[in-house]
Design an enzyme around this catalytic site. Structure first.
Site, mmCIF file in Angstrom:
data_model
loop_
_atom_site.group_PDB
_atom_site.id
_atom_site.type_symbol
_atom_site.label_atom_id
_atom_site.label_comp_id
_atom_site.label_asym_id
_atom_site.label_seq_id
_atom_site.Cartn_x
_atom_site.Cartn_y
_atom_site.Cartn_z
ATOM 1 N N ASP A 353 -15.462 7.566 -11.484
ATOM 2 C CA ASP A 353 -14.173 7.123 -10.975
ATOM 3 C C ASP A 353 -13.134 7.478 -12.050
ATOM 4 O O ASP A 353 -13.494 7.755 -13.196
ATOM 5 C CB ASP A 353 -14.223 5.616 -10.723
ATOM 6 C CG ASP A 353 -12.884 5.056 -10.301
ATOM 7 O OD1 ASP A 353 -12.235 5.667 -9.444
ATOM 8 O OD2 ASP A 353 -12.481 4.011 -10.840
ATOM 9 N N ASP A 545 -15.654 1.011 -11.723
ATOM 10 C CA ASP A 545 -15.314 -0.329 -12.195
ATOM 11 C C ASP A 545 -14.717 -1.238 -11.129
ATOM 12 O O ASP A 545 -14.581 -2.432 -11.338
ATOM 13 C CB ASP A 545 -14.310 -0.230 -13.363
ATOM 14 C CG ASP A 545 -12.960 0.288 -12.897
ATOM 15 O OD1 ASP A 545 -11.937 -0.269 -13.316
ATOM 16 O OD2 ASP A 545 -12.930 1.246 -12.102
ATOM 17 N N ASP A 549 -15.602 0.740 -5.665
ATOM 18 C CA ASP A 549 -16.693 1.585 -6.168
ATOM 19 C C ASP A 549 -18.069 1.012 -5.834
ATOM 20 O O ASP A 549 -19.084 1.694 -6.015
ATOM 21 C CB ASP A 549 -16.593 1.754 -7.687
ATOM 22 C CG ASP A 549 -15.362 2.546 -8.102
ATOM 23 O OD1 ASP A 549 -15.000 3.479 -7.359
ATOM 24 O OD2 ASP A 549 -14.767 2.226 -9.145
#
Length: 652
Positions: A353, A545, A549
Site C-alpha cells: 500500500d 495498514d 487493506d
C-alpha cells in the site's frame, strides 16, 4: 511443543526448576538453574568414570561379579529411572513407541548382555542432552518471557481527589491515570501532560526514546523516562497494544510449520519401524548366518535402537522455529505462527500500500480552493465532517489550525476507498475523492486531473464547492527497502493505492518499483492480488495498514500490517505485524525466515546423515555403543547449538 515439554519434565530432575504456566495455558518452564538440577547426572557421571577406571585397574580385583553389577546399577538409577518412568507413562497413555522406550530397551538390553558401562553411558548422555535442550528452549523463549515482564501490573487511577493503585484491568475507558518516572504505562491512552519521553522498546523494538506531545497516543508497556505524566485511558487493558502483542507472540508457537508437522508425523511412524527392525536384526540372521551368536546380534540391535532415536529431529526443529520467532519479536516483527516464517522464505512478489506504508501518512495542506463560495464557509463544512473520521488526511485537515465557524455534522458515514458523506447545517455534504463525486453525479472540473498531490473534493448540496490539496512524504527507509528487496532476489515490487493514480505514479518514479496502480477501491486491490496469485510459482506478500487493506492482507500468501499507524482490523487480519511501521522490516522478516529455514534443514541433514552412516556401521558390526551415543545425543546437541545461533544473528 507443549506435549514435548511435558515429557521433558518427566525425565529432567525437578529439583530447583520452578516452571510455571500462565493464564493462557502456555508453559514457561524455567531453565535448570542450580546445582541440584544437575546432581543426579553428576552423580552418575562420577560413578561411571570410577567404574571404568576400576574395570581397567589391576589393583581392584574386588570389582567384579555382583559388586560390579551393583556399582553400575547405582550409577544407572539416577538417570535411567526417570526415563523408564516416562516411557511407562507414555505406554499407559497409548503412546508405545517413544524415544523413552528406545532408550530404556537399549540400555536395559546392554545390562542384560553385561555391557554395564555402555548402558550407563547411553542413558547418562541422553539425560545430559535433555538438560541442555531444556536450557536451550528456555534461552530461545527468553525474549518472549521478557515481553511478559513488560506487562504492567498496577495503575494509579484518579478516583475522587486521589490516585489509587488498582490492577490495569479495573481501569475504565476515560479515566485519568498517573504514570511516575520509571513506571510502565498501564493502558493505551492519550497524553494529558504537556509532553513525555517514553521508552517504547517493548512495543516497537526500538531502543531510542520517543518524545510525544499533549494529545498524542501513548501505548501500554512504554516506560516513562523523565517526569510524572497523566494519561487518559482510551482502551481497556485487554484491548491494549501490549496485551495484543503478548497474545500474538504466545500463540505463535501453536501454529506449526509444515516442516515441523511433517517431522512429528514422521517420528510417530519411524519409531515403531525402528523397533521392529531391531527385533529383526536380532533374530533373522539366525536363518542366514552360519556362525550366529545371539549376544552379538542383540548388541548390534541395541546399537541400532540408540542410533535410531529421533530426538535430534524432534527437539531441534521446533527449537529452530521457536528461535526464529523469538529473534523476530526482538526485532519488532511479530509472526503469528511458525508457518509464516516458512512462507516468508518463498515470497518473490512484494505488494505495498502507499499511504502509511511507504509514505509517512502525515499530510500537510498545500492549497485550498473554493468555487462560488466563501473559502472559510467551505472549510467549516469540511471540518465538521472530518472531525468524524480517523483517516490520516482527516487528521491533517483538523490539525492545520484553520479558522472557521464551528458546525456539527450528522449521519456521517465513511465509504471505504471514497470518503465521507453526511449532513451539515441541513445540507448533504460529500468530502472525498473523484470516485465519491462520480457516484453522486457531481461534475468535477478537468483542472483537478492535472493535480499530482492528494486532493480532497468537497460537494455541498449536490454541487462541487471546492477542493483541498494535501501532500505526503516518503518514509526515511523507503528507498533502502526497495534496494534491499532487489538484493534478496524479489522479482517484482508493486504499489497498489487508493490514492489518485497521478500521485501513485509519482511515487513509482521516486522509489523505482516495477509498477503501480492508484485510485483503487478495496475490491480492486483484492482483484489485483488474486490475479498475481493466479500466476504459477508466484508467492505474494502484501504490506498495508488501513481498514481497506484488510481483505488483501487476508488473501495474500502472507500479509504484513504496520502495527503503529495500522488499524486494529489490519493488525488482526495480518499474518505478521511490523511494530515499528518501517517498511524495511519486511527485509528483516524475509532474512529471519530464510535463516530459520536454513538452520532447520541443516539440522535435518545433519541428523539423518550421521544416523544413516552409523546405522550402516552398527548393522555391520563396525560401530560400538559409543558411536551410537554420538549419533543420537551428540547430533542432538550439535543441532541445538546450531538452532541457538538464531538468537545471536544480526539482520541489518
Amino acid at each position: 511443543m507443549k506435549k514435548r515439554q511435558r515429557n521433558l519434565r518427566d525425565i529432567v530432575p525437578k529439583h530447583g526448576s520452578g516452571g510455571h504456566t500462565d493464564n493462557n495455558g502456555h508453559d514457561h518452564g524455567d531453565a535448570p538453574s542450580n546445582f541440584k538440577t544437575y546432581l543426579p547426572a553428576g552423580f552418575s557421571f562420577v560413578l561411571l568414570i570410577v567404574g571404568i577406571a576400576m574395570d581397567y585397574a589391576d589393583s581392584a580385583p574386588f570389582f567384579e561379579n555382583w559388586v560390579r553389577v551393583a556399582w553400575y546399577t547405582v550409577a544407572y538409577i539416577p538417570v535411567g529411572w526417570p526415563v523408564i518412568k516416562a516411557g511407562w507413562k507414555s505406554i499407559t497413555r497409548g503412546q508405545f513407541f517413544t524415544e523413552f522406550l528406545l532408550m530404556s530397551l537399549a540400555t536395559l538390553g546392554a545390562f542384560a548382555i553385561g555391557e554395564y558401562p555402555e548402558g550407563v553411558a547411553v542413558m547418562l548422555f541422553y539425560t545430559v542432552g535433555e538438560l541442555f535442550q531444556h536450557a536451550a528452549v528456555t534461552r530461545a523463549r527468553g525474549n518472549i518471557k521478557s515481553l511478559l515482564d513488560v506487562r504492567p501490573n498496577t495503575a494509579l487511577v484518579q478516583r475522587g481527589n486521589d490516585f489509587v493503585s488498582v490492577h490495569p484491568e479495573d481501569v475504565a475507558v476515560g479515566e485519568k491515570v498517573q504514570v511516575r518516572v520509571g513506571e510502565k504505562v498501564p493502558l493505551d491512552g492519550i497524553l494529558l501532560s504537556e509532553k513525555a519521553s517514553l521508552n517504547t522498546a517493548a512495543i516497537t523494538g526500538e531502543s531510542k526514546p520517543d518524545t510525544i506531545a499533549q494529545g498524542d497516543a501513548v501505548f501500554a508497556g512504554s516506560i516513562n523516562l523523565e517526569k510524572v505524566i497523566e494519561v487518559e485511558a482510551f482502551k481497556s487493558f485487554k484491548d491494549s497494544s501490549i496485551a495484543k502483542i503478548l497474545d500474538m507472540v504466545q500463540n505463535a508457537t501453536a501454529r506449526k510449520s509444515k516442516t515441523e508437522l511433517f517431522i512429528r508425523k514422521f517420528a510417530r511412524i519411524y519409531t515403531p519401524i525402528v523397533v521392529f527392525l531391531a527385533v529383526g536384526l536380532t533374530f533373522l540372521p539366525y536363518f542366514f548366518v552360519d556362525d550366529y551368536v545371539f549376544r552379538d546380534w542383540l548388541y548390534r540391535a541395541l546399537i541400532f535402537l540408540v542410533i535410531s532415536c529421533p530426538c535430534a529431529l524432534v527437539i531441534s526443529i521446533p527449537l529452530g522455529y521457536f528461535g526464529g520467532l523469538g529473534a523476530a519479536s526482538r526485532n519488532g516483527i511479530l509472526f503469528k505462527g511458525a508457518a509464516f516464517l516458512d512462507t516468508m522464505t518463498k515470497v518473490n512478489t512484494v505488494v505495498m500500500d502507499k499511504t502509511g506504508t511507504v509514505t509517512k501518512g502525515v499530510f500537510k495542506i498545500k492549497e485550498i480552493r473554493a468555487f462560488n463560495m466563501d473559502e472559510t464557509r467551505m472549510i467549516s463544512y469540511v471540518l465538521a465532517m472530518e472531525a468524524q473520521s480517523t483517516h490520516p488526511i482527516a487528521q491533517a485537515i483538523m490539525e492545520y489550525n484553520l479558522q472557521a465557524d464551528a458546525l456539527d455534522a450528522f449521519e456521517v458515514t465513511e465509504l471505504a476507498g471514497k470518503g465521507l458523506k453526511g449532513k451539515v447545517a441541513g445540507e448533504t455534504v460529500l468530502v472525498g475523492n473523484k470516485a465519491l463525486m462520480s457516484s453522486h453525479q457531481i461534475t468535477v472540473p478537468q483542472e483537478t486531473d492535472d493535480i499530482v498531490e492528494s486532493i480532497v473534493l468537497v460537494a455541498i448540496g449536490g454541487t462541487l464547492a471546492g477542493y483541498i490539496t494535501i501532500a505526503d512524504e516518503l518514509k526515511e527507509d523507503a528507498h533502502k527497502t526497495i534496494a534491499q528487496l532487489r538484493q534478496l532476489g524479489i522479482s517484482e515490487i508493486i504499489i497498489l493505492s487508493g490514492d489518485k493514480d497521478t500521485i501513485t505514479q509519482e511515487v513509482v518514479k521516486r522509489l523505482g518499483v516495477d509498477w503501480a496502480k492508484g485510485g483503487l477501491l478495496p475490491g480492486d486491490k483484492l482483484q489485483e492480488v488474486e490475479t498475481l496469485k493466479a500466476v504459477s510459482g508466484t508467492k505474494v506478500a502484501f504490506i498495508g495498514d488501513g481498514i481497506n487493506d484488510a481483505p488483501v492482507l487476508a488473501a495474500s500468501h502472507v500479509g504484513l500490517a504496520m502495527g503503529g499507524l495500522g488499524s486494529d482490523v489490519a493488525i488482526e487480519t495480518a499474518d505478521v505485524v511490523i511494530q515499528t511501521d518501517q517498511p524495511s522490516r519486511i527485509v528483516r522478516a524475509i532474512k529471519i525466515g530464510r535463516s530459520t529455514r536454513r538452520i532447520v534443514w541443516q539440522n535435518i541433514t545433519l541428523a539423518f546423515g550421521v544416523k544413516l552412516l552409523v546405522l550402516v556401521l552398527g548393522a555391520g558390526g563396525l560401530a560400538t555403543m559409543w558411536e551410537a551415543v554420538f549419533a543420537d545425543v551428540g547430533v542432538a546437541l550439535l543441532a541445538i547449538l546450531n538452532a541457538v545461533r538464531l538468537q545471536r544473528m544480526h539482520w541489518d
